[in-house]
Design a protein around this motif. Structure first.
Motif, short mmCIF file in Angstrom:
data_model
loop_
_atom_site.label_atom_id
_atom_site.label_comp_id
_atom_site.label_asym_id
_atom_site.label_seq_id
_atom_site.Cartn_x
_atom_site.Cartn_y
_atom_site.Cartn_z
N ARG A 154 0.82 -1.22 0.00
CA ARG A 154 0.00 0.00 0.00
C ARG A 154 0.85 1.27 0.00
O ARG A 154 0.58 2.21 -0.75
N THR A 170 -1.36 4.23 -10.53
CA THR A 170 -0.85 3.12 -9.74
C THR A 170 -0.19 2.09 -10.66
O THR A 170 -0.57 1.95 -11.82
N ASP A 197 0.51 -8.72 -4.45
CA ASP A 197 1.00 -8.47 -3.10
C ASP A 197 1.16 -9.81 -2.38
O ASP A 197 0.17 -10.51 -2.13
N GLU A 234 -8.54 -9.16 -4.87
CA GLU A 234 -7.92 -8.27 -3.88
C GLU A 234 -7.00 -7.26 -4.56
O GLU A 234 -6.92 -6.10 -4.16
N LEU A 243 -6.51 -2.96 -4.59
CA LEU A 243 -5.23 -2.31 -4.28
C LEU A 243 -4.78 -1.36 -5.38
O LEU A 243 -4.08 -0.39 -5.11
N TYR A 249 -6.19 5.71 -2.21
CA TYR A 249 -4.98 6.37 -1.70
C TYR A 249 -5.13 7.88 -1.60
O TYR A 249 -4.17 8.58 -1.27
#
Length: 395
Positions: free
Chosen positions: A94, A107, A113, A193, A197, A203
Motif C-alpha cells: 500500500r 498506480t 502483493d 484483492e 489495491l 490512496y
C-alpha cells in the motif's frame, strides 16, 4: 499470473544513480513476465513520503536505484510500472503504491502483493516478509538496517545489500505462492484483492472528508461544521508546508479547537497543545479564518451527524455465533480470518446484512458470506464433531 522459476543464485546487486544506467535496466525488465519491487522512504518529518531508494529484481538483475540522485529522470521506471504485460510483485504494497501514484499519477498495474496472497494461502493474518522468506525461500533476512536513515548519502554497502534482499528473496516467495494458489484454485481470489489495491481512490484523502477519520461522537452539527472546516484546513496546510498533520496540530487539539471555536489568537493559544507562537503566526491566522467561515455557515450547509446503524442492535449471542462460524470457515479453507471479515463486519452482519459488506461479495461470499446469512436466518446451525465445529444444514 505469469511467472518464471527463481534462479538458484541471486544476481549481484548493482547500485545505479543515473538515467543512462536506468534506461537499459527498465528495458530489460519490461521483457520479463514479472519483476519484484520495493522502496525505502522517509516520512517521519514530512507529509508526503520522500522516496529514497527503489529496488527492482529480475531474472538477471538486482537493482538498487538511488532515487535521490541529482539529475535522475524516473520516467523509465514509470513506464515499467505502467507496463501491463509485466506483473509487479510487492510485499505489503500500500505505501509503495501510494508513493508511485504521487510520482507518476497512476498506480502500478498489474500488481501482486505477497502479503495478501499469503493470507489467502493460509499463512495467517498479515504474514511478515521475514516469515515468508524463511518458509518459502529457506533464507533469513538481516534486520540490522530496517531503521536506517535512507535519505543519508552515500548509501553504505550494507544498506545496498539489505535493500537488495527485499527483492531477491521475493522472487522465490512469489513463485512458491503462485504455485500453491494455482494448485488450490485460489489465484482468482488474489486477483479480486489486487483490483482494490490498484484503485487510485483508495490512496486519496479528500481534505473535506478528513474530519470523518476522527469519528466524533456528537450530533451537534455546528461543532461538526467547525471540525470539518479545520480538519480540511489542517490537511491542506500540512500538505503546503510538507509536515505530518499531527505535527502541525494533534487530533486532540483539533477536537478542542472545534469545541471552543476561538475567535482570536489569545483564545486559540489557550487550547492545549497550541503554542502562542503558532496562534499568533500565519498558520494560526489562517486557522482562525477557517473557524470564522465555518461559524457563518447556514444550517443546511452543515454536515450531518454520523449515522447510527439502522434497525435493532446486534444480538451479542448472534455475533458470537458468527465469530465461531468465521473461525470454522477460515480453518476449513486455510485462509486468514481477518481477510474474510472483521469485527465490525460481523456486527453489521448480525444486525442488518448490508449489501455493501465485502463478506457478501466475490470469493468471500462463497467461502463465508452465504453460510453467515444462512446462520443469521436460521437455515444453519453449529455443532461439534469430535474436536471440530460442524455445520448443520436446516431443512
Amino acid at each position: 499470473m505469469s511467472r518464471r522459476p527463481a534462479p538458484e543464485s541471486h544476481p549481484t546487486p548493482v547500485l545505479i544513480a543515473t538515467t543512462e544506467e536506468l534506461v537499459p535496466v527498465c528495458e530489460r525488465l519490461r521483457q520479463e513476465p514479472f519483476v519484484t519491487v520495493d522502496t525505502e522512504f522517509m516520512r517521519e518529518r514530512t507529509y508526503w513520503p520522500e522516496l529514497c531508494v527503489v529496488q527492482l529484481g529480475g531474472a538477471a538483475d538486482t537493482i538498487v536505484l538511488d532515487a535521490m540522485a541529482p539529475g535522475l529522470d524516473l520516467a523509465p521506471l514509470g513506464a515499467l510500472l505502467a507496463d501491463e504485460s509485466v506483473v509487479k510483485v510487492f510485499h505489503a504494497c500500500r505505501q509503495d503504491i501510494e508513493i508511485f501514484l504521487l510520482k507518476f499519477g497512476r498506480t502500478p498495474a498489474p500488481v501482486f502483493d505477497t502479503q495478501v496472497a499469503a493470507m489467502v494461502a493460509g499463512f495467517g493474518d498479515q504474514a511478515s516478509y521475514d516469515s515468508l522468506v524463511r518458509a518459502l525461500a529457506g533464507a533469513a533476512i538481516d534486520k540490522a538496517h530496517r531503521f536506517s536513515d535512507w535519505s543519508a548519502r552515500p548509501l553504505s554497502a550494507a544498506q545496498v545489500a539489505y535493500a537488495a534482499a527485499d527483492v531477491t528473496h521475493l522472487r522465490q516467495v512469489y513463485v512458491a505462492l503462485v504455485d500453491r494458489l494455482e494448485r488450490e484454485g485460489r489465484l482468482d481470489w488474489v486477483r479480486e484483492e489486487m483490483t482494490a489495491l490498484m484503485d487510485p481512490a483508495g490512496y486519496v484523502t479528500e481534505p473535506e472528508r478528513a474530519w470523518e477519520r476522527l469519528r466524533p461522537r456528537t450530533g451537534n452539527r455546528r461543532f461538526l461544521g467547525v471540525l470539518r472546516a479545520i480538519a480540511a484546513w489542517r490537511e491542506r496546510e500540512a500538505q503546503r508546508v510538507n509536515i505530518p498533520r499531527g505535527r502541525l496540530l494533534r487530533d486532540e487539539s483539533l477536537l478542542e479547537v472545534a469545541a471552543t471555536a476561538p475567535a482570536d489568537a489569545a483564545g486559540l493559544a489557550r487550547v492545549r497543545g497550541v503554542t502562542e507562537g503558532f496562534a499568533k503566526g500565519k498558520s494560526g491566522a489562517s486557522l482562525l479564518a477557517a473557524i470564522e467561515e465555518a461559524k457563518g455557515l447556514p444550517e443546511e450547509a452543515l454536515p450531518e451527524a454520523p449515522r447510527e446503524r439502522s434497525g435493532p442492535a446486534a444480538s451479542p449471542a448472534l455475533v458470537a455465533l458468527l465469530k465461531v462460524l468465521l473461525a470454522a470457515k477460515a480453518e476449513e479453507h486455510d485462509v486468514a480470518p481477518k481477510l474474510l471479515a472483521g469485527s465490525d463486519d460481523l456486527e453489521r452482519l448480525a444486525s442488518e446484512a448490508p449489501e455493501d459488506l465485502p463478506a457478501l461479495h466475490g470469493w468471500r461470499r462463497t467461502v463465508f458470506g452465504e453460510d453467515a446469512l444462512a446462520l443469521r436466518e436460521g437455515r444453519l446451525a453449529l455443532g461439534v464433531d469430535g474436536r471440530r465445529v460442524r455445520l448443520i444444514r436446516q431443512g
